[in-house]
Design a protein around this motif. Structure first.
Motif, PDB file in Angstrom:
ATOM      1  N   LEU A  84       0.826  -1.214   0.000  1.00 55.14           N
ATOM      2  CA  LEU A  84       0.000   0.000   0.000  1.00 55.14           C
ATOM      3  C   LEU A  84       0.854   1.255   0.000  1.00 55.14           C
ATOM      4  O   LEU A  84       0.557   2.226  -0.711  1.00 55.14           O
ATOM      5  N   SER A  85       1.947   1.253   0.766  1.00 59.83           N
ATOM      6  CA  SER A  85       2.823   2.429   0.802  1.00 59.83           C
ATOM      7  C   SER A  85       3.485   2.661  -0.553  1.00 59.83           C
ATOM      8  O   SER A  85       3.626   3.804  -0.997  1.00 59.83           O
ATOM      9  N   SER A  86       3.901   1.570  -1.222  1.00 60.96           N
ATOM     10  CA  SER A  86       4.495   1.704  -2.556  1.00 60.96           C
ATOM     11  C   SER A  86       3.468   2.235  -3.551  1.00 60.96           C
ATOM     12  O   SER A  86       3.795   3.048  -4.429  1.00 60.96           O
ATOM     13  N   LEU A  87       2.234   1.769  -3.409  1.00 59.15           N
ATOM     14  CA  LEU A  87       1.165   2.243  -4.293  1.00 59.15           C
ATOM     15  C   LEU A  87       0.945   3.746  -4.122  1.00 59.15           C
ATOM     16  O   LEU A  87       0.818   4.492  -5.112  1.00 59.15           O
ATOM     17  N   LEU A  88       0.934   4.208  -2.877  1.00 55.86           N
ATOM     18  CA  LEU A  88       0.723   5.636  -2.615  1.00 55.86           C
ATOM     19  C   LEU A  88       1.868   6.487  -3.155  1.00 55.86           C
ATOM     20  O   LEU A  88       1.643   7.510  -3.814  1.00 55.86           O
TER      21      LEU A  88
END
Length: 407
Positions: A84-88
């Motif tokens: 999720l952090s990489s996606l953001l």
């Protein structure tokens, strides 16, 4: 039906290798992006602090939760948070250049999730593999990590140059999801609650601390590892700066250095798997530090026209690294009961990781004032002395153990 332990690790590692690979791509691409756009060692050190400090601060407390929670589900949840952090962050880069505070914040989130994933995985290993195979599994783990370290920087710079940093981050999302899928296919038994289990969080934390302190060799080696981390961990973010500022080369040359370092780690991991348990753990560790120290000293004195020598030194530095990390973790896994292992591993991980922010805080001003080679040279001297200390401290202990075994 419970799979044989080797098949279980084959499934787990087949997913982890993609997750670690894409994480290596992200790590190198982000560091190179910051190097290229800012050219500041201080910015790189702040990014390093964001990547290490959450793990160090959360570590002592996470262990209690790890010994309570399902370790497989903990790894899945942590990998999902990283995805999720990489996606953001990827979305931010596709929409435009994010500010440095946003980059630091996302790196902090990834670090916090890693603080759960890494010790949960290490604490799960003794629940799958026989005790006499822990050193061999440590070698496999180092080889998986090393393979990803070889391919990751090259792929990271290639995708970054051809597309954008955002695309590299989206690939990391896919890698984390694949790792989770593989974990879902295996069964990892939970340790049975024992004497170390208490309904009080504070009491469980205290019991973990007492268990750690009771094994003096692990305490001594953890302190030595912390000293090693203070001087060596900043080098992970300084390698690209060394390539750019000292040798005047670009991103592809920097990725070659990272790849050669990773190839060395593969060789070192293979050596550890083949020679597992043939030498004392501390013998491997002392030899590793002395080798790493001398390669750092040589890197700190090499001329700016000797890039190929720096590449060769990076290979030997990488080859020596698994000979320290593998025996150290295998020693810890053998010394403590499974129901206490999460607390101990997270505790020692936190202690060693706390050394990284200290080193990063020191390295930034030193490198900005005296140059990147000064840190390589100084760190090499400290690492050689640390390796010599470990050898001298434990050689008498090893001789006494051999004498006792021969009776």
């Amino acid at each position: 039906m419970q799979l044989p332990w080797k098949k279980t690790f084959a499934i787990i590692f087949s997913g982890q290798i993609f997750s670690i690979l894409t994480s290596a791509m992200v790590q190198f691409a982000v560091i190179w992006h910051l190097t290229e756009t800012t050219g500041s060692a201080t910015v790189l050190m702040i990014a390093g602090l964001a990547a290490f400090l959450p793990q160090a601060l959360l570590g002592p407390f996470i262990g209690v939760w790890l010994d309570r929670w399902n370790r497989k589900m903990t790894m899945i949840a942590a990998d999902s948070a990283i995805a999720l952090s990489s996606l953001l962050l990827g979305a931010y880069f596709l929409l435009g250049e994010p500010s440095l505070p946003i980059v630091y914040a996302i790196l902090t989130i990834r670090s916090a999730a890693t603080a759960f994933h890494a010790p949960a995985f290490q604490a799960a290993i003794p629940l799958i593999a026989p005790e006499e195979q822990l050193m061999r599994v440590a070698g496999w783990n180092q080889m998986v990590f090393s393979f990803s370290s070889v391919i990751g920087p090259a792929l990271g710079i290639a995708v970054y140059s051809a597309t954008s940093l955002g695309m590299v981050l989206f690939l990391d999302v896919a890698g984390a999801l694949l790792a989770n899928l593989m974990l879902m296919l295996v069964t990892i038994r939970q340790p049975k609650p024992g004497a170390g289990r208490s309904p009080s969080f504070r009491e469980e934390f205290r019991l973990g601390w007492i268990a750690f302190r009771s094994v003096k060799p692990v305490v001594i080696l953890t302190i030595a590892t912390a000293v090693f981390g203070i001087v060596f961990m900043p080098l992970a973010t300084l390698f690209p700066l060394m390539t750019l500022s000292h040798f005047g080369r670009g991103g592809y040359s920097a990725s070659v250095v990272e790849a050669v370092f990773g190839i060395g780690m593969i060789v070192g991991g293979a050596m550890l798997s083949v020679t597992a348990s043939k030498l004392k753990d501390t013998t491997y560790m002392a030899a590793s530090l002395v080798t790493i120290g001398f390669t750092c000293i040589a890197s700190g004195t090499v001329s700016n026209e000797a890039f190929l020598w720096f590449v060769l030194l990076s290979f030997f530095m990488g080859a020596a690294a698994p000979l320290y990390n593998g025996p150290y973790m295998a020693m810890i896994q053998r010394q403590f009961e499974p129901e206490m292992l999460g607390r101990v591993i997270s505790l020692v991980t936190s202690i060693t990781l706390l050394s990284s922010p200290i080193g990063l805080a020191l390295a930034g001003p030193v490198v900005d004032k005296y140059g990147v080679q000064a840190w390589f040279l100084g760190s090499g001297i400290v690492i050689v002395l640390t390796g010599a200390f470990i050898y001298m401290r434990f050689i008498r202990m090893n001789r006494n153990e051999d004498a006792a075994d021969s009776r």
